[in-house]
Design a protein around this motif. Structure first.
Motif, PDB file in Angstrom:
ATOM      1  N   ARG A 280       0.841  -1.191   0.000  1.00 16.68           N
ATOM      2  CA  ARG A 280       0.000   0.000   0.000  1.00 16.68           C
ATOM      3  C   ARG A 280       0.875   1.240   0.000  1.00 16.68           C
ATOM      4  NH1 ARG A 280      -5.392  -0.373   1.874  1.00 16.68           N
ATOM      5  NH2 ARG A 280      -5.274   1.575   2.996  1.00 16.68           N
ATOM      6  N   TYR A 286      -6.814  11.214  -1.032  1.00 19.10           N
ATOM      7  CA  TYR A 286      -7.968  11.070  -1.918  1.00 19.10           C
ATOM      8  C   TYR A 286      -9.220  11.507  -1.181  1.00 19.10           C
ATOM      9  CZ  TYR A 286      -8.897   6.626   0.476  1.00 19.10           C
ATOM     10  OH  TYR A 286      -9.166   5.679   1.418  1.00 19.10           O
ATOM     11  N   ALA A 287      -9.967  12.376  -1.796  1.00 20.10           N
ATOM     12  CA  ALA A 287     -11.210  12.853  -1.208  1.00 20.10           C
ATOM     13  C   ALA A 287     -12.164  13.086  -2.357  1.00 20.10           C
ATOM     14  CB  ALA A 287     -10.975  14.137  -0.428  1.00 20.10           C
ATOM     15  N   PHE A 288     -13.164  12.233  -2.436  1.00 18.37           N
ATOM     16  CA  PHE A 288     -13.999  12.226  -3.630  1.00 18.37           C
ATOM     17  C   PHE A 288     -14.696  13.562  -3.881  1.00 18.37           C
ATOM     18  CE2 PHE A 288     -16.944  10.780  -6.729  1.00 18.37           C
ATOM     19  CZ  PHE A 288     -16.257   9.780  -7.361  1.00 18.37           C
ATOM     20  N   THR A 289     -15.231  14.160  -2.818  1.00 20.98           N
ATOM     21  CA  THR A 289     -15.977  15.409  -3.029  1.00 20.98           C
ATOM     22  C   THR A 289     -15.053  16.536  -3.479  1.00 20.98           C
ATOM     23  OG1 THR A 289     -15.789  15.753  -0.668  1.00 20.98           O
ATOM     24  CG2 THR A 289     -17.871  14.924  -1.457  1.00 20.98           C
ATOM     25  N   ALA A 322     -13.328   2.798   2.410  1.00 19.47           N
ATOM     26  CA  ALA A 322     -12.941   3.645   3.545  1.00 19.47           C
ATOM     27  C   ALA A 322     -14.156   4.004   4.391  1.00 19.47           C
ATOM     28  CB  ALA A 322     -12.266   4.908   3.033  1.00 19.47           C
ATOM     29  N   SER A 326     -14.892   3.024   8.540  1.00 21.44           N
ATOM     30  CA  SER A 326     -14.853   3.937   9.680  1.00 21.44           C
ATOM     31  C   SER A 326     -16.206   4.528  10.072  1.00 21.44           C
ATOM     32  CB  SER A 326     -13.852   5.058   9.395  1.00 21.44           C
ATOM     33  OG  SER A 326     -14.098   5.593   8.140  1.00 21.44           O
ATOM     34  N   TYR A 327     -17.280   4.094   9.432  1.00 22.15           N
ATOM     35  CA  TYR A 327     -18.592   4.610   9.839  1.00 22.15           C
ATOM     36  C   TYR A 327     -19.075   3.916  11.092  1.00 22.15           C
ATOM     37  CZ  TYR A 327     -19.874   7.680   5.990  1.00 22.15           C
ATOM     38  OH  TYR A 327     -19.960   8.720   5.126  1.00 22.15           O
ATOM     39  N   LEU A 328     -19.632   4.703  11.997  1.00 24.92           N
ATOM     40  CA  LEU A 328     -20.228   4.094  13.189  1.00 24.92           C
ATOM     41  C   LEU A 328     -21.720   3.870  12.975  1.00 24.92           C
ATOM     42  CD1 LEU A 328     -18.351   6.141  15.893  1.00 24.92           C
ATOM     43  CD2 LEU A 328     -17.894   3.812  15.166  1.00 24.92           C
ATOM     44  N   ASN A 329     -22.325   4.642  12.054  1.00 28.38           N
ATOM     45  CA  ASN A 329     -23.738   4.424  11.750  1.00 28.38           C
ATOM     46  C   ASN A 329     -23.863   3.132  10.948  1.00 28.38           C
ATOM     47  OD1 ASN A 329     -22.940   7.359  11.668  1.00 28.38           O
ATOM     48  ND2 ASN A 329     -25.122   7.501  12.015  1.00 28.38           N
TER      49      ASN A 329
ATOM     50  N   GLN B 191     -15.564  15.371   5.870  1.00 29.26           N
ATOM     51  CA  GLN B 191     -15.823  13.958   6.137  1.00 29.26           C
ATOM     52  C   GLN B 191     -14.935  13.061   5.280  1.00 29.26           C
ATOM     53  OE1 GLN B 191     -19.941  12.911   5.819  1.00 29.26           O
ATOM     54  NE2 GLN B 191     -19.449  10.768   5.585  1.00 29.26           N
ATOM     55  N   MET B 192     -14.829  13.392   3.996  1.00 29.06           N
ATOM     56  CA  MET B 192     -14.003  12.593   3.093  1.00 29.06           C
ATOM     57  C   MET B 192     -12.542  12.620   3.534  1.00 29.06           C
ATOM     58  SD  MET B 192     -15.347  10.986   0.628  1.00 29.06           S
ATOM     59  CE  MET B 192     -17.069  10.635   0.585  1.00 29.06           C
ATOM     60  N   ILE B 193     -12.094  13.798   3.969  1.00 26.81           N
ATOM     61  CA  ILE B 193     -10.695  13.932   4.359  1.00 26.81           C
ATOM     62  C   ILE B 193     -10.424  13.128   5.628  1.00 26.81           C
ATOM     63  CG2 ILE B 193      -9.075  15.643   5.295  1.00 26.81           C
ATOM     64  CD1 ILE B 193     -10.174  17.527   3.033  1.00 26.81           C
ATOM     65  N   LEU B 195     -12.106  10.481   6.542  1.00 26.53           N
ATOM     66  CA  LEU B 195     -12.167   9.073   6.126  1.00 26.53           C
ATOM     67  C   LEU B 195     -10.827   8.639   5.521  1.00 26.53           C
ATOM     68  CD1 LEU B 195     -15.594   8.704   4.310  1.00 26.53           C
ATOM     69  CD2 LEU B 195     -14.913   7.709   6.476  1.00 26.53           C
ATOM     70  N   CYS B 196     -10.276   9.522   4.698  1.00 22.84           N
ATOM     71  CA  CYS B 196      -9.010   9.217   4.030  1.00 22.84           C
ATOM     72  C   CYS B 196      -7.900   9.027   5.060  1.00 22.84           C
ATOM     73  CB  CYS B 196      -8.702  10.352   3.063  1.00 22.84           C
ATOM     74  SG  CYS B 196      -7.071  10.326   2.371  1.00 22.84           S
ATOM     75  N   ILE B 198      -8.292   8.224   8.291  1.00 20.59           N
ATOM     76  CA  ILE B 198      -8.546   7.026   9.106  1.00 20.59           C
ATOM     77  C   ILE B 198      -8.200   5.768   8.308  1.00 20.59           C
ATOM     78  CG2 ILE B 198     -10.341   5.642  10.231  1.00 20.59           C
ATOM     79  CD1 ILE B 198     -11.746   8.206  10.991  1.00 20.59           C
ATOM     80  N   ASP B 199      -8.574   5.784   7.019  1.00 18.56           N
ATOM     81  CA  ASP B 199      -8.343   4.607   6.174  1.00 18.56           C
ATOM     82  C   ASP B 199      -6.859   4.263   6.097  1.00 18.56           C
ATOM     83  OD1 ASP B 199      -8.914   2.573   4.290  1.00 18.56           O
ATOM     84  OD2 ASP B 199      -8.335   3.909   2.670  1.00 18.56           O
ATOM     85  N   GLY B 205     -10.421   6.347  14.870  1.00 18.16           N
ATOM     86  CA  GLY B 205     -11.688   6.883  15.343  1.00 18.16           C
ATOM     87  C   GLY B 205     -12.807   6.439  14.440  1.00 18.16           C
ATOM     88  N   GLY B 206     -14.006   6.963  14.702  1.00 18.35           N
ATOM     89  CA  GLY B 206     -15.150   6.583  13.890  1.00 18.35           C
ATOM     90  C   GLY B 206     -15.909   7.833  13.486  1.00 18.35           C
ATOM     91  N   VAL B 207     -16.621   7.730  12.334  1.00 15.91           N
ATOM     92  CA  VAL B 207     -17.370   8.887  11.840  1.00 15.91           C
ATOM     93  C   VAL B 207     -18.864   8.626  12.044  1.00 15.91           C
ATOM     94  CG1 VAL B 207     -17.881  10.272   9.804  1.00 15.91           C
ATOM     95  CG2 VAL B 207     -15.595   9.347  10.128  1.00 15.91           C
ATOM     96  N   ARG B 208     -19.534   9.596  12.677  1.00 15.29           N
ATOM     97  CA  ARG B 208     -21.006   9.527  12.727  1.00 15.29           C
ATOM     98  C   ARG B 208     -21.494  10.548  11.717  1.00 15.29           C
ATOM     99  NH1 ARG B 208     -22.687   6.568  16.846  1.00 15.29           N
ATOM    100  NH2 ARG B 208     -21.254   6.313  18.598  1.00 15.29           N
ATOM    101  N   HIS B 209     -21.847  10.059  10.496  1.00 18.16           N
ATOM    102  CA  HIS B 209     -22.090  11.043   9.433  1.00 18.16           C
ATOM    103  C   HIS B 209     -23.400  11.776   9.614  1.00 18.16           C
ATOM    104  CE1 HIS B 209     -25.032   8.646   7.242  1.00 18.16           C
ATOM    105  NE2 HIS B 209     -24.341   7.609   7.642  1.00 18.16           N
ATOM    106  N   VAL B 210     -24.369  11.145  10.316  1.00 21.24           N
ATOM    107  CA  VAL B 210     -25.657  11.834  10.499  1.00 21.24           C
ATOM    108  C   VAL B 210     -25.466  13.032  11.432  1.00 21.24           C
ATOM    109  CG1 VAL B 210     -28.039  11.583  11.234  1.00 21.24           C
ATOM    110  CG2 VAL B 210     -26.879   9.677  10.118  1.00 21.24           C
TER     111      VAL B 210
END
Lengths: 422, 241
Positions: A280, A286-289, A322, A326-329, B191-193, B195-196, B198-199, B205-210
């Motif tokens: 890796r 990388y940030a899609f938005t 990704a 890392s989502y908790l929801n 959020q994307m940044i 995530l990047c 953390i990945d 950590g964790g993301v609560r997107h709502v």
């Protein structure tokens, strides 16, 4: 009555066939003689050094040499786009265009009468044939093959390289980008091997162009569109470190142009950690938005967006991995998913999620997509084909480009920069 | 470069690279590691690149002109790994003007200033074929700094105590707006940044997107992520934190 007319028609067909065969025999006899003369001349040439060698100059003034016209007519190898407009069973000799043939074919000896001097064929293909063709899809296969033959003609006539060769290659390269985009993610995507073939032919076309730029710069000639095509090169082979390295060696005024600077930004946002072969990569932004916002800037042209579009599916998949990691929801609403991954409609977003093996929770409103850590392990690179879901953004970019109405906008990207090419 | 890969493949296994024996002259070892290091840097494999270049740099005699060239690529690779050379080292090789500001902008998360600096020194960086690598790696490190600074401000003193914090993505987006002097950054980008980061393990950590929150955020020092075969000399390099 019917019987007689059918008989007459049959007789007529055969007589035309015979006359065609005669014509073919006559032409091949002349051709054999010409080859003999050529061989005799080349025996003399063997004494010459490379400096005094004479380059081959084409003498065929039409789109296609006459021998090939008759030969293909006889063998029924005339394409639909070369048939007469009023009668689609009869070939129109004025519309026939020289086909691509591999140099190692039996008839590989190239005669001056087989080779066209540059390059009214390019004008014909892009200005006359393409607008007349019933659809883009039907024409692109044909143009793809015929432009390959044009490039081959340029290669054979090594001595006739010039500004005109660069211009023709540039226009052909622009066509290739559109074609690559349509064949990957257009409404009727091609099969994988066809896409690979297109890319395989496009890369040499661009490479030749880059070599022209380098050679001409050594002679002090600079072309205005150099930055544009170097930019396409950067965006086509985003995983190739060598392309990035070579691009930095061009003169700084070309390198500093907005085309290349914008391409560098896009390229850095298009990488992802699993893109390198051994292990890796580290620290890959990388940030899609961000990529989507960068694409909607006026500095991104339509053709740049087309090239970026061809890489988007892989990046979406990486981003989804990704997200799952890392989502908790446990779920995400479809509209949010659509915004984050840049889909045009909720339907596209759902199709993508289904392809990736995610469950759609239909009982909620708006619908939600189940996403959790276990998904992360299931998403492997290249799990589903690139062309399965459309989600193309080039059209969105086109709309935003039109709004900005920048001077860079190419209303006819294939058109000539000059009014008339002779 | 593709030919290089084909020819060198048998010699490029990691074992071979580090077990070059004493039988090989030192000058050849340095040269070999320098070129393979540059090749790996171009490929995006910066950790291996840094290891090799560090070994080459350590072995290269001080009087050699090449030492400066090696340091240029070593610095670029190190920045990607979250390691910065000491200012004294850069000054000694007359590289402070080029890399000093880069390190400072990373430290303060000043993305806009980095872009300006890169543009100002574009011909120099292009000469060494480093523009693309720097743009990519520095952008990433700046993102990391911005997230780290936001975490520090929201819960001062707790990162060092290794306690997890919770921050809102809105704050991260605001910090990005300030860092890049660009109002187009929004919560989605933040959020994307995150995530990047953390990945790739640069944050936990964790993301609560709502709720647009990052919870249990912990940002380890970059050295925890990379296992280097070649340890930096303590007087030569320090970690970006």
């Amino acid at each position: 009555m019917d019987g007689i007319s059918a008989q007459e028609a049959r007789a007529q067909r055969f007589s035309s066939r015979t006359s065609l065969q005669d014509r073919y025999d006559e032409l091949s006899r002349r051709r054999r003689e010409e080859i003999k003369r050529m061989q005799a001349a080349s025996a003399e040439d063997a004494q010459r050094t490379l400096d005094t060698a004479v380059a081959l100059v084409g003498t065929c003034q039409e789109y296609c040499p006459e021998f090939e016209k008759v030969e293909r007519h006889l063998r029924n190898e005339v394409k639909r786009l070369e048939m007469r407009l009023d009668d689609e069973t009869e070939p129109d000799y004025t519309r026939m265009v020289k086909a691509f043939a591999r140099p190692n074919d039996i008839n590989s000896t190239k005669l001056p009468s087989d080779v066209r001097p540059p390059p009214k064929t390019v004008d014909y293909l892009f200005h006359s044939l393409l607008p007349q063709a019933p659809s883009w899809i039907s024409a692109q296969e044909f143009i793809f093959d015929r432009t390959r033959a044009i490039r081959q003609d340029f290669t054979i006539q090594g001595g006739s390289r010039g500004a005109i060769a660069v211009e023709c290659h540039e226009r052909i390269a622009r066509f290739h980008i559109l074609s690559l985009h349509e064949s990957r993610i257009g409404p009727q995507p091609d099969r994988d091997w066809e896409v690979a073939l297109r890319e395989h032919c496009f890369i040499p076309a661009l490479t030749t162009l880059m070599q022209y730029y380098d050679d001409f710069r050594a002679e002090g000639v600079i072309f205005p569109n150099e930055a544009e095509f170097r930019c396409y090169r950067l965006l086509l082979q985003i995983r190739d470190g060598d392309v990035g390295r070579r691009t930095q060696r061009i003169p700084s005024e070309v390198f500093a142009s907005p085309w290349i600077q914008s391409a560098i930004t896009l390229r850095s946002l298009l990488q992802h950690p699993t893109s390198i072969k051994s292990g890796r990569a580290l620290s890959v932004p990388y940030a899609f938005t961000r990529l989507l916002k960068e694409l909607k800037r006026p500095s991104t042209s339509l053709l740049m967006a087309c090239l970026v579009d061809t890489h988007l599916m892989t990046l979406r998949k990486e981003t989804l991995r990704a997200m799952a990691g890392s989502y908790l929801n446990i779920s995400i609403s479809v509209p949010t998913f659509q915004t984050l991954l840049g889909f045009n409609t909720p339907v596209e977003a759902e199709a993508f999620a289904t392809e990736a093996g995610l469950k759609i929770l239909t009982e909620k409103s708006p619908r939600e997509i189940a996403i959790n850590k276990s998904v992360a392990q299931n998403i492997t690179p290249c799990e589903f084909p690139l062309c399965a879901v459309h989600g193309t953004i080039a059209h969105t970019v086109m709309a935003s480009t039109l709004q900005h109405s920048q001077p860079k906008l190419e209303r006819n990207p294939l058109g000539s920069s000059r009014s008339e090419v002779t | 470069m593709h030919l290089f890969e084909q020819v060198m493949r048998p010699m490029l296994s990691t074992k071979q690279l580090h077990v070059l024996t004493d039988r090989v002259p030192k000058a050849d070892t340095v040269e070999f590691r320098y070129w393979v290091g540059r090749y790996k840097l171009n490929l995006g494999n910066i950790q291996q690149a840094r290891d090799l270049l560090q070994l080459a740099f350590n072995d290269c005699p001080n009087r050699s002109k090449n030492k400066r060239t090696i340091l240029i690529y070593l610095t670029a690779a190190s920045i990607g790994c979250g390691i910065a050379p000491r200012p004294a080292l850069l000054s000694a090789f007359n590289l402070h003007a080029q890399f000093g500001p880069v390190l400072e902008h990373i430290k303060y998360g000043n993305g806009a200033a980095f872009e300006r600096h890169l543009n100002a020194w574009m011909p120099w960086f292009a000469k060494f074929e480093l523009v693309l690598v720097l743009k990519e790696k520095v952008t990433f490190m700046i993102w990391r700094t911005i997230l780290r600074r936001v975490a520090l401000i929201s819960d001062p003193g707790n990162l060092s105590a290794d306690r997890d914090v919770q921050i809102s993505l809105k704050l991260v987006a605001d910090a990005l707006k300030i860092g890049y002097q660009d109002d187009s950054y929004d919560v989605d980008d933040a959020q994307m940044i995150v995530l990047c980061l953390i990945d790739q393990g640069y944050a936990r950590g964790g993301v609560r997107h709502v709720a647009a929150m990052v919870t249990k955020l912990h940002i380890p020092p970059p050295s925890a992520l990379t296992k280097h075969a070649a340890k930096p000399h303590s007087h030569e390099l320090y970690h970006i934190d």
